[in-house]
Design a protein around this motif. Structure first.
Motif, PDB file in Angstrom:
ATOM      1  N   VAL A 177       0.906  -1.333   0.021  1.00 27.75           N
ATOM      2  CA  VAL A 177      -0.074  -0.063  -0.083  1.00 27.75           C
ATOM      3  C   VAL A 177       0.802   1.171   0.151  1.00 27.75           C
ATOM      4  O   VAL A 177       0.758   2.039  -1.000  1.00 27.75           O
ATOM      5  CB  VAL A 177      -0.900  -0.007   1.184  1.00 27.75           C
ATOM      6  CG1 VAL A 177      -1.513   1.283   1.484  1.00 27.75           C
ATOM      7  CG2 VAL A 177      -1.964  -1.058   1.110  1.00 27.75           C
ATOM      8  N   TRP A 195       0.505   4.223  -2.989  1.00 25.83           N
ATOM      9  CA  TRP A 195       0.087   5.303  -2.379  1.00 25.83           C
ATOM     10  C   TRP A 195       0.753   5.838  -1.319  1.00 25.83           C
ATOM     11  O   TRP A 195       0.602   6.058  -0.361  1.00 25.83           O
ATOM     12  CB  TRP A 195      -1.291   5.189  -1.887  1.00 25.83           C
ATOM     13  CG  TRP A 195      -2.257   4.732  -2.905  1.00 25.83           C
ATOM     14  CD1 TRP A 195      -2.671   5.077  -4.203  1.00 25.83           C
ATOM     15  CD2 TRP A 195      -2.735   3.155  -3.093  1.00 25.83           C
ATOM     16  NE1 TRP A 195      -3.635   4.094  -5.100  1.00 25.83           N
ATOM     17  CE2 TRP A 195      -3.600   3.031  -4.292  1.00 25.83           C
ATOM     18  CE3 TRP A 195      -2.501   2.309  -2.428  1.00 25.83           C
ATOM     19  CZ2 TRP A 195      -4.321   1.884  -4.679  1.00 25.83           C
ATOM     20  CZ3 TRP A 195      -3.334   0.813  -2.620  1.00 25.83           C
ATOM     21  CH2 TRP A 195      -4.024   0.880  -3.680  1.00 25.83           C
ATOM     22  N   ARG A 242      -3.244   7.010   0.998  1.00 26.21           N
ATOM     23  CA  ARG A 242      -3.970   5.877   0.485  1.00 26.21           C
ATOM     24  C   ARG A 242      -5.662   6.239   0.188  1.00 26.21           C
ATOM     25  O   ARG A 242      -6.357   6.902   1.042  1.00 26.21           O
ATOM     26  CB  ARG A 242      -3.729   4.831   1.552  1.00 26.21           C
ATOM     27  CG  ARG A 242      -4.367   5.053   2.921  1.00 26.21           C
ATOM     28  CD  ARG A 242      -4.150   3.875   3.685  1.00 26.21           C
ATOM     29  NE  ARG A 242      -2.728   3.452   3.811  1.00 26.21           N
ATOM     30  CZ  ARG A 242      -2.286   2.658   4.640  1.00 26.21           C
ATOM     31  NH1 ARG A 242      -3.219   1.792   5.185  1.00 26.21           N
ATOM     32  NH2 ARG A 242      -1.009   2.411   4.999  1.00 26.21           N
ATOM     33  N   TYR A 287      -8.372   1.238  -0.575  1.00 26.13           N
ATOM     34  CA  TYR A 287      -7.116   0.902  -1.221  1.00 26.13           C
ATOM     35  C   TYR A 287      -7.043  -0.835  -0.962  1.00 26.13           C
ATOM     36  O   TYR A 287      -6.310  -1.475  -1.783  1.00 26.13           O
ATOM     37  CB  TYR A 287      -6.092   1.435  -0.220  1.00 26.13           C
ATOM     38  CG  TYR A 287      -6.143   1.029   1.393  1.00 26.13           C
ATOM     39  CD1 TYR A 287      -5.236  -0.019   1.530  1.00 26.13           C
ATOM     40  CD2 TYR A 287      -6.730   1.811   2.330  1.00 26.13           C
ATOM     41  CE1 TYR A 287      -5.524  -0.568   3.193  1.00 26.13           C
ATOM     42  CE2 TYR A 287      -6.822   1.474   3.591  1.00 26.13           C
ATOM     43  CZ  TYR A 287      -6.116   0.211   3.992  1.00 26.13           C
ATOM     44  OH  TYR A 287      -6.308  -0.174   5.159  1.00 26.13           O
ATOM     45  N   ASN A 324      -8.730  -2.143  -3.981  1.00 31.15           N
ATOM     46  CA  ASN A 324      -8.164  -1.902  -5.101  1.00 31.15           C
ATOM     47  C   ASN A 324      -6.878  -2.733  -5.149  1.00 31.15           C
ATOM     48  O   ASN A 324      -6.472  -3.232  -6.414  1.00 31.15           O
ATOM     49  CB  ASN A 324      -7.315  -0.419  -5.248  1.00 31.15           C
ATOM     50  CG  ASN A 324      -8.549   0.532  -5.306  1.00 31.15           C
ATOM     51  OD1 ASN A 324      -9.716   0.068  -5.660  1.00 31.15           O
ATOM     52  ND2 ASN A 324      -8.396   1.887  -5.224  1.00 31.15           N
TER      53      ASN A 324
END
Length: 990
Positions: free
Chosen positions: A47, A51, A55, A59, A62
Motif C-alpha cells: 500500500v 500510494w 491511500r 485501497y 483496489n
C-alpha cells in the motif's frame, strides 16, 4: 514465464512473446513482488508503494483487484496470499537471480585460478543488464533496491576486469572499458588501480604513473584524503618495474569465523519469561529476515532484555551474534556507514576491501552475511534510517532492535513495547540488589519503594544500590520517595540518575513537543484525551505533538473511548514534567486555567445532554451519549476537581463537581461521589458560596442515607434544609424535603414523611419543575402506604405514572413511578397488577442501564412473582437484585436482599444455613436502627427456627417482632409476608 527488472520492467513468455502490463499500479505491485522473490511482501508495504502520500478509502479492494489481474495475465505464475503476497519464481525466470548466480560462480572460478571460466560467468551475469533497474517505473519503495543492485553491478564489473586482466587477453578492449569506467566513477580507487595494471601490462608505465597522479589529486581535492594502501603499493610496484599484483587472480573471500559480541547478561535480571518466549518465536529464522523492535520509556530495561534474549537464542544463530550500540538517544548518534565498516571488520573483511559510501558498504555487508544465520542486536536506535542499511538481505539471519522511540517507520518490523516489571518481578529485583533478608523483613516498605519507582528496572537498581551502600531501613528510603518533589533527586547513585535518563529523551523532542510535555503533569495521575492536551497548550492541532510524544515513548496510549484515544504518563515522567513546568510557573498557571475552563464547558455540555433522572439536577437533555463521555472522562474529571481545589481554583472545582455529581449518583459510584462532595464543600466554604455549600451538605445526607447511616443523614438534611430556607431557594428545599421524607419513612415517622414529601411535590410544581414532582411522588406514596392509606397511595402513583408518560419523561422517571405503583399493588393484594408494573419498570431500566433503580424494580418483581407462586423466578430475580446492590455498595438494599434470599433457603431445606445470615442481617438493621426491618427479619428468623424444630428460639423471635411492631409500618411487614412464602418447602407445594 521470464521476468526482467535489470532495465525497464519486462515480462515474456517462455516462447519470447512479451506480456503487456499497461496499468502502472499492476506494474508497481509486480515490481514489489519481484524484488522479494519467494518472500511475503506485507500489505502495508504494498500500500505504501502504491500510494506513498495518501491511500484511498478503497485501497484494500483496489490492491486485491490489481493482484487478481496479475494472476490473469501471468498464467502459470503462482502469487500466494499469506498476510501479504508472495510470488514464486525460480532462478532461471528472474534476471537479477541469474545475475547474482553467475557473478557468484565467476568469483568462485577466479578464486580457484580459472580466470577464463570466470570471465564467461561474469559476462553472462552482466549480460542480464539492459539499463537502470525499473527504468520505466517510478516507485519510491523500489529505489533502495535499485541503488543496491547498481552497487552490485559495479563490483561485478570490477571483478570481471580482474578476470580479464588475469587471462591477458582482449587487453585493448579492457583498456577502453576501464577508461570509460574511471570517467564514470572517478572516486573508485579500485578502478584506477585496474587501469594502472592494464597500462603496465601494455608497456605504458608512464601512463600508469600518470593515472595514479591524477587519482591522488582528485581524491585530495574532492575528499581531502590520500589514496588507500593498496593503490599506493601498486604505485610503488609500477615505479620499481615489478609485475602488477592486482593482475593476479583474486584470493578467495576471507574465511568465515563466527563471533559473539553480546555484552554479558545483567546481574539480577528477573522475570519477563513470557515475553522472552514470545520474542524468541518472533526472531526464529524464516522466509524473510525478521526484524523485532523493542521500544519503551527510559529505564524500562530494553537493553538488558535484548542481551538476555540474544544469549538465549545463540543456538538458533550459529554463525554469530553481532552487537552494536547505536547511541540513538545521545547527541551524536552513530552513522550507519561507520557501523557498517565496523561490522565488516568484525566479520574478517580486510581494510582494503571495505568500500566507501553507505550503499556500497551495505551491499558488501549483505554479501558477507549472505546465507548465514546471524543475529544482529542494534541497541538504542535513534530512528529507522539508522537501522535499514544494517538489515541482512537473505533469510536465516534476524535483527533485534531496541529504542526509546517506537520506530514506526520500520513498517515490516514486529513492534513490541516493553512494559515496567510486575510487582513480583520488581520485588525480586530489589531483593537481588538489597538482599533478600532485608526485603523479607520490610515487605511493605519494599512494596512502597517499588511503587515509587514505577517498577522501572533502572529506578529499582538505583534505589537498591543506595540501600545496599547504607545501613538504612527500607522504610527510610520509602518515606523519602513518597515526597514527589524529591523523588527524582533520591533516585540517583553516582552517574546513574533517573532524571538524566528522562532528560535525554525530552531534549530530543521538537520545541513544541518539549513545551507540551512540560505541561502534561498538570492533570495529575490520570489518563487524558487529546482535547485536554489541546487546552493545556492553547492550540487545537495537537495530533502531531501527541504522535511525537508517543513515538518517543514519553506518552502511552492506553485506551480508546468513544473513538477518542486516551493517554497516560508514567509516574516518574509525570514528576519530571512537573519539574519542567515549575521552571515556568506562569505558563503552568495559564495552562491549568485553560484546562479547567475547557473541562467546565465540556462537562456541562455532557451533563446537559443527560436525561433528567434526579430531583436535584435540572437537565432538559434526552441524549444518553453525554453519559458515555462522562464515563470515559470519569477519572480525569474527579481528578480535575481535586486539582482545581488544590490550586485555589475553587469556583472551577465547584462547577466541575456539580456537573459530574448527577452522573456519579446514577451510576452508583458512591466512593467517587463522596470524595468529590467533600472537596466541593471545602471549596464552597472557602469562596463563601452558601448555596453550593448547602448542595454539598444535602449530597452528604443522600450518601449517608444510602450507607444506612441514619443519624448522619438526619444531621446533613437538617443543615442543608435550614440553609435553603434561609436562601429562599425553593427548589433546593424541595430536594432536601424529598429525601428527608425517605429518611422519615425508614424511621417509621410516616406523618412527618408524608408532610415532607407532599410539600416537596408542591414546591417542585410551583418552581415549574413537573419532572421533579414526579420523581418526588414515590416518597409521598411510600409515606401514605406506611400510614395504611393504600387508596391514596394508589392515586399518587397513578397520577405520577400518567404525568411521566404525558411529559415523555426519561425512561428512569417512568420506571420509578411504575416501581412505586408495583409496591402499592403488592400491598393491596394485587400481585398480578404489581408484576405487570414491576416488569415494565425493569424492562425500561435495563434499556438505559440505571442499575440503582433497577435493583429495586427487580426486588419488587421478585415479590410479585412470589405472590403468584412462581418461586424459581422470584429467587432468580432476588439474586440478580442482590448482586447489583453489592456491586453498587448499597448496604441497606444488600442487607434486605441477602435476608430475602436466606428465606428462600428455608424452603429448600437449608434452614440451618439461613439462621446465621438472618441474624447478621438483624444486627445490621439494629446498627441502622430501622425497627420495621428488624421486626420483619425476626419473623423470618422465627420461620427458620420452626423449620429446625427449635420452638423456644422461634417463640423468642416472634416476641421480639411483636414488640417492635408497636411502631407499625403497614409496608414492610406486608412485603415481608409475601417473601415469606419462599420459606415454604418445595415438596409441600407439590
Amino acid at each position: 514465464m521470464r521476468f526482467g527488472i535489470l532495465g525497464p520492467l519486462r515480462v515474456c513468455t517462455d516462447a519470447g512473446a512479451e506480456v503487456m502490463l499497461r496499468s502502472r499500479h499492476e506494474r508497481a505491485v509486480l515490481g514489489m513482488l519481484l524484488v522479494h522473490p519467494g518472500q511475503v511482501v506485507t500489505l502495508d508495504r504494498l500500500v505504501e508503494a502504491l500510494w506513498p502520500d495518501r491511500r484511498p478509502a478503497s485501497y484494500a479492494s483496489n490492491l486485491q483487484t490489481y493482484v487478481s489481474r496479475l494472476r490473469e495475465r501471468l498464467p502459470g505464475v503462482t502469487i500466494e496470499h499469506h498476510g501479504g503476497y508472495r510470488i514464486r519464481v525460480d532462478a532461471q525466470q528472474l534476471d537479477v537471480l541469474v545475475f547474482r548466480r553467475e557473478v557468484a560462480a565467476g568469483r568462485a572460478a577466479l578464486a580457484a585460478g580459472d580466470a577464463t571460466s570466470a570471465v564467461a560467468h561474469f559476462r553472462r551475469g552482466l549480460g542480464q543488464w539492459r539499463g537502470r533497474p525499473f527504468a520505466d517505473l517510478v516507485v519510491a519503495a523500489l529505489e533502495p533496491h535499485v541503488t543496491e543492485w547498481e552497487v552490485e553491478r559495479l563490483a561485478a564489473v570490477e571483478d570481471c576486469v580482474d578476470a580479464e586482466l588475469a587471462t591477458g587477453e582482449r587487453l585493448t578492449d579492457v583498456l577502453a572499458e576501464l577508461h570509460r569506467l574511471v570517467a564514470e566513477h572517478p572516486l573508485r580507487e579500485r578502478l584506477h588501480g585496474q587501469l594502472m595494471v592494464a597500462l603496465s601490462l601494455a608497456g605504458r608505465r608512464a601512463d600508469a604513473l600518470a593515472v595514479y597522479q591524477n587519482a591522488r589529486e582528485l581524491l585530495v581535492a574532492e575528499l581531502g584524503i590520500e589514496p588507500g594502501a593498496q593503490l599506493r603499493q601498486l604505485h610503488q610496484s609500477v615505479l620499481r618495474g615489478e609485475d602488477p599484483a592486482v593482475a593476479r587472480p583474486r584470493s578467495a573471500a576471507p574465511a568465515w569465523s563466527a563471533v559473539c559480541q553480546l555484552p554479558p547478561t545483567q546481574p539480577g535480571f528477573v522475570g519477563r519469561e513470557e515475553l522472552l518466549d514470545r520474542l524468541a518465536v518472533l526472531l526464529a529464522p524464516g522466509a524473510a529476515v525478521p526484524v523485532v523492535a523493542l521500544s519503551g520509556q527510559p529505564g524500562v530495561g530494553k537493553s538488558a532484555l535484548a542481551v538476555v534474549l540474544g544469549h538465549r537464542t545463540r543456538a538458533a544463530f550459529p554463525d554469530g551474534q553481532l552487537y552494536v550500540h547505536l547511541a540513538g538517544a545521545s547527541a551524536a548518534p552513530r552513522d550507519p556507514g561507520a557501523v557498517l565498516a565496523d561490522l565488516l571488520r568484525s566479520l574478517g573483511t580486510p581494510e582494503s576491501a571495505i568500500p566507501q559510501g553507505v550503499p556500497a558498504l551495505s551491499a558488501a555487508y549483505r554479501a558477507r552475511v549472505a546465507d548465514r544465520r546471524v543475529l544482529l542486536v542494534l541497541d538504542d536506535a535513534g530512528d529507522p534510517a539508522q537501522v535499514r542499511p544494517l538489515i541482512p538481505g537473505t533469510p536465516g539471519s534476524a535483527v533485534l532492535v531496541t529504542s526509546r522511540r517506537r520506530l514506526s517507520g520500520l513498517i515490516d518490523a514486529r513492534h513490541v513495547p516493553v512494559a515496567p516489571l510486575t510487582e513480583a518481578e520488581a520485588g525480586a529485583l530489589l531483593a537481588h540488589v538489597v538482599g533478600a533478608d532485608r526485603v523479607a523483613d520490610e515487605r511493605v516498605s519494599a512494596g512502597r519503594i517499588a511503587t515509587a519507582c514505577g517498577n522501572l528496572p533502572l529506578a529499582l537498581r538505583i534505589a537498591g544500590t543506595r540501600l545496599a551502600s547504607r545501613p538504612w531501613r527500607l522504610r527510610t528510603l520509602a518515606d523519602r520517595l513518597d515526597d514527589e518533589r524529591q523523588r527524582l533527586t533520591e533516585l540517583a547513585a553516582g552517574d546513574q540518575q533517573v532524571r538524566a535518563a528522562l532528560a535525554l529523551s525530552v531534549r530530543a523532542l521538537s520545541p513544541a513537543a518539549r513545551d507540551a510535555f512540560g505541561l502534561l503533569g498538570v492533570p495529575g495521575p490520570t489518563t487524558f484525551a487529546a482535547w485536554a492536551v489541546a487546552a493545556l497548550v492553547g492550540r487545537s492541532d495537537v495530533d502531531a505533538i501527541l504522535d511525537e510524544l508517543v513515538e518517543a515513548s514519553l506518552l502511552e496510549p492506553v485506551s480508546s473511548e468513544l473513538g477518542e484515544l486516551r493517554y497516560r504518563l508514567h509516574d516518574l515522567l509525570r514528576i519530571y514534567a512537573d519539574e519542567l513546568a515549575a521552571e515556568a510557573e506562569a505558563a503552568r498557571r495559564a495552562a491549568r486555567r485553560r484546562l479547567l475552563d475547557a473541562t467546565v464547558v465540556r462537562a456541562g455540555h455532557a451533563a446537559g445532554h443527560l436525561p433528567r433522572t434526579l430531583t436535584w439536577y435540572r437537565s432538559s437533555g434526552t441524549d444518553p451519549a453525554g453519559g458515555d463521555w462522562l464515563a470515559a472522562e470519569l477519572d480525569f474529571l474527579t481528578g480535575a476537581v481535586t486539582m482545581a481545589h488544590a490550586a485555589g481554583a475553587d469556583q472551577e472545582a465547584v462547577d466541575v463537581a456539580e456537573r459530574l455529581a448527577p452522573f456519579l449518583w446514577t451510576q452508583g459510584r458512591w466512593s467517587e461521589l463522596r470524595a468529590v462532595q467533600r472537596v466541593v464543600r471545602r471549596a464552597a466554604e472557602r469562596i463563601g458560596d452558601e448555596r453550593a455549600t448547602a448542595r454539598a451538605e444535602f449530597l452528604a445526607g443522600v450518601l449517608s442515607l444510602v450507607c444506612g447511616d441514619m443519624a448522619d443523614a438526619a444531621k446533613s438534611f437538617a443543615h442543608s434544609r435550614a440553609a435553603f430556607e434561609r436562601l429562599g431557594d425553593r427548589h433546593g428545599l424541595a430536594c432536601v424535603l424529598s429525601d428527608q421524607a425517605v429518611l422519615y419513612g425508614y424511621q417509621n415517622r410516616f406523618e412527618e414523611s408524608a408532610a415532607a414529601a407532599g410539600r416537596a411535590v408542591e414546591l417542585f410544581r410551583s418552581a415549574a419543575d413537573p419532572v421533579a414532582a414526579v420523581l418526588a411522588s414515590p416518597a409521598l406514596s411510600a409515606a401514605l402506604r406506611g400510614l395504611g392509606r393504600l387508596d391514596d397511595a394508589l392515586a399518587v402513583d397513578r397520577t405520577a405514572v400518567a404525568e411521566a408518560r404525558r411529559q415523555v419523561a426519561a425512561e428512569i422517571v417512568v420506571a420509578r413511578a411504575l416501581n412505586s405503583l408495583a409496591v402499592t399493588r403488592l400491598l393491596r393484594g394485587e400481585p398480578r397488577l404489581a408484576y405487570t408494573a414491576a416488569a415494565e419498570s425493569a424492562d425500561r431500566l435495563r434499556g438505559v442501564g440505571d442499575r440503582y433503580v433497577l435493583l429495586a424494580a427487580l426486588r419488587h418483581l421478585a415479590s410479585a412473582a412470589a405472590g403468584l407462586g412462581r418461586r424459581r423466578e422470584a429467587v432468580r430475580l432476588l439474586q440478580e437484585s442482590h448482586d447489583l446492590a453489592v456491586q453498587l455498595g448499597d448496604r441497606l438494599w444488600a442487607t434486605g436482599l441477602e435476608r430475602d434470599l436466606a428465606v428462600s433457603w428455608i424452603g429448600d431445606g437449608r434452614a440451618e444455613a439461613a439462621v446465621p445470615v438472618l441474624r447478621r442481617c438483624l444486627q445490621t438493621y439494629d446498627d441502622m436502627d430501622i425497627r420495621s426491618a428488624k421486626s420483619a427479619t425476626l419473623d423470618m428468623l422465627a420461620r427458620a427456627y420452626d423449620a429446625l424444630g427449635d420452638r423456644a428460639a422461634a417463640r423468642d423471635a416472634r416476641r421480639g417482632a411483636d414488640v417492635l411492631a408497636d411502631d407499625r409500618d403497614a409496608r414492610t411487614p406486608a412485603l415481608s409476608k409475601i417473601i415469606l412464602r419462599l420459606a415454604e418447602s418445595v415438596g409441600a407445594r407439590g
